[in-house]
Design a protein around this motif. Structure first.
Motif, PDB file in Angstrom:
ATOM      1  N   ARG A  23       0.840  -1.212   0.000  1.00  0.00           N
ATOM      2  CA  ARG A  23       0.000   0.000   0.000  1.00  0.00           C
ATOM      3  C   ARG A  23       0.866   1.250   0.000  1.00  0.00           C
ATOM      4  O   ARG A  23       0.526   2.251  -0.619  1.00  0.00           O
ATOM      5  N   LEU A  24       1.991   1.203   0.707  1.00  0.00           N
ATOM      6  CA  LEU A  24       2.892   2.361   0.712  1.00  0.00           C
ATOM      7  C   LEU A  24       3.532   2.553  -0.658  1.00  0.00           C
ATOM      8  O   LEU A  24       3.688   3.678  -1.144  1.00  0.00           O
ATOM      9  N   LYS A  26       2.229   1.785  -3.471  1.00  0.00           N
ATOM     10  CA  LYS A  26       1.207   2.375  -4.323  1.00  0.00           C
ATOM     11  C   LYS A  26       1.100   3.877  -4.061  1.00  0.00           C
ATOM     12  O   LYS A  26       1.006   4.684  -4.995  1.00  0.00           O
ATOM     13  N   LEU A  27       1.190   4.231  -2.789  1.00  0.00           N
ATOM     14  CA  LEU A  27       1.139   5.647  -2.421  1.00  0.00           C
ATOM     15  C   LEU A  27       2.257   6.429  -3.114  1.00  0.00           C
ATOM     16  O   LEU A  27       2.029   7.482  -3.700  1.00  0.00           O
ATOM     17  N   ASP A  30       1.628   6.752  -6.846  1.00  0.00           N
ATOM     18  CA  ASP A  30       0.565   7.695  -7.207  1.00  0.00           C
ATOM     19  C   ASP A  30       0.952   9.146  -6.934  1.00  0.00           C
ATOM     20  O   ASP A  30       0.238  10.056  -7.338  1.00  0.00           O
ATOM     21  N   ASN A  31       2.016   9.351  -6.196  1.00  0.00           N
ATOM     22  CA  ASN A  31       2.389  10.722  -5.833  1.00  0.00           C
ATOM     23  C   ASN A  31       3.836  10.999  -6.214  1.00  0.00           C
ATOM     24  O   ASN A  31       4.695  11.206  -5.362  1.00  0.00           O
ATOM     25  N   PRO A 101      -3.190   4.259   4.604  1.00  0.00           N
ATOM     26  CA  PRO A 101      -2.204   5.112   3.940  1.00  0.00           C
ATOM     27  C   PRO A 101      -2.842   5.985   2.858  1.00  0.00           C
ATOM     28  O   PRO A 101      -2.280   6.999   2.474  1.00  0.00           O
ATOM     29  N   GLU A 102      -4.039   5.583   2.401  1.00  0.00           N
ATOM     30  CA  GLU A 102      -4.713   6.341   1.345  1.00  0.00           C
ATOM     31  C   GLU A 102      -5.091   7.756   1.796  1.00  0.00           C
ATOM     32  O   GLU A 102      -5.443   8.612   0.994  1.00  0.00           O
ATOM     33  N   PRO A 105      -2.233  11.391   0.981  1.00  0.00           N
ATOM     34  CA  PRO A 105      -2.242  12.484  -0.007  1.00  0.00           C
ATOM     35  C   PRO A 105      -3.055  13.692   0.459  1.00  0.00           C
ATOM     36  O   PRO A 105      -2.652  14.839   0.244  1.00  0.00           O
TER      37      PRO A 105
END
Ligand code: UDP
Ligand code: MG
Length: 315
Positions: A23-24, A26-27, A30-31, A101-102, A105
């Motif tokens: 998940r991190l 992916k974070l 995405d950023n 974590p979502e 952002p």
């Protein structure tokens, strides 16, 4: 490019790490406008947690870690992490994915708007027993009443801190730590965002009621001397009534007959006073214990190994 450090205290978290790491990842994907650091603090885990973290660090330049020399508890793990984060901001997040974590952002967005402390407030508490909810609600109320600092309700350690807030918190070197209170204490510009707290993804909670009670006492005693005041008030009130009662006894003995009854009332008074004295001693003991702990000039934690990000040395 600004750098965001994600600080993850981890104690026996082998079951969830992979999920969290994905998940991190992916974070970060995405950023891409930001550079990320995933700083794991291994708090003396007895399972494979450290091995797993090392595996990540070997293949991923975003990962850094601190291995503490033993288990110090989450409060200390957090200060160890904050001492070592290299980012312009840091997000503290639980390893067990109870903090999504979502949400990060959104935190970053508010940080860019100029907030120093963007904290996540729980809207619901899925997976927690009614007893835990009740005790935590009572605790917040007591703490709020007893201290002058506004304590944030239903808020955990899941938050983004600007560099100046990090520096402020790391200046506080209390040994009985109550980190959540420090976030309130430092002040600065705060922003609240709401979220639904998920149940633990896997593994087991490290909390039990004894630990929670300890944290509650640490929270109150480290922020206010109101309980000492309470002992004083109790003393004054009880002394006053005792004094009145003594006068009554003397007058009755001198001017009226005395049949020497009164064993029950005597026992009641002795037991009551004994209880109040023990309570007051206990309260005073709490503070003396605190003085004792603070006066021992020991380090808060010991680092067994610090692996910084390859391209970055610690500040
Ligand atoms: N934790 C830690 N050291 C400890 C206990 C817990 O670093 O001695 C970490 C744990 O790995 C997790 C976070 O603190 O990332 C919260 O712990 P837990 O989920 O057990 O607490 P709860 O969510 O039940 O309050
Ligand atoms: Mg948890």
């Amino acid at each position: 490019m600004k750098k965001i450090s994600i600080l993850i205290p981890a104690y026996n978290e082998q079951e969830v790490l992979e999920h969290l790491y994905q998940r991190l990842g992916k974070l970060a994907n995405d950023n891409k406008d930001y550079q990320f650091e995933f700083l794991f603090v291994n708090d003396g885990s007895r399972d494979k947690t450290l091995e797993i973290i090392k595996k990540y660090a070997a293949k991923d330049s975003q990962v850094s870690y601190i291995n503490l020399s033993r288990n110090f508890g989450k409060e200390i793990a957090m200060i160890a992490g904050l001492d070592h984060v290299t980012g312009d901001a840091a997000v503290i997040i639980d390893a067990d994915l109870q903090d999504p974590p979502e949400l990060i952002p959104e935190m970053i967005q508010y940080w860019e708007e100029g907030y120093d402390d963007v904290y996540a407030k729980r809207r619901s508490r899925a997976g927690e027993s009614w007893l835990k909810k009740l005790t935590s609600s009572v605790f917040y109320k007591v703490l709020q009443k007893a201290t002058d600092i506004p304590i944030q309700r239903d808020t955990g350690d899941f938050r983004l801190l600007d560099r100046r807030a990090i520096d402020a918190v790391t200046k506080i070197r209390d040994k009985n730590r109550y980190t959540k209170g420090y976030f309130s204490w430092i002040g600065y510009k705060k922003k609240e965002i709401l979220y639904d707290r998920d149940p633990r993804a896997a593994g087991e909670t490290h909390w039990n009621y004894l630990k929670l009670a300890n944290l509650a006492i640490d929270g109150i005693v480290s922020f206010t001397i109101a309980p000492l005041r309470l002992a004083t008030f109790l003393g004054v009130v009880i002394s006053f009534f005792s004094f009145v009662y003594i006068i009554f006894l003397v007058v009755r003995t001198l001017f009226f007959e005395n049949d020497l009854a009164g064993y029950p009332s005597m026992m009641a008074v002795i037991l009551f006073l004994g209880g109040v004295q023990l309570l007051s001693l206990g309260i005073i003991g709490e503070y003396i214990g605190r003085i004792f702990n603070e006066s021992k000039d020991r380090p808060l934690y010991l680092v067994e190994e610090y692996h910084a990000q390859p391209d970055q040395k610690a500040r």
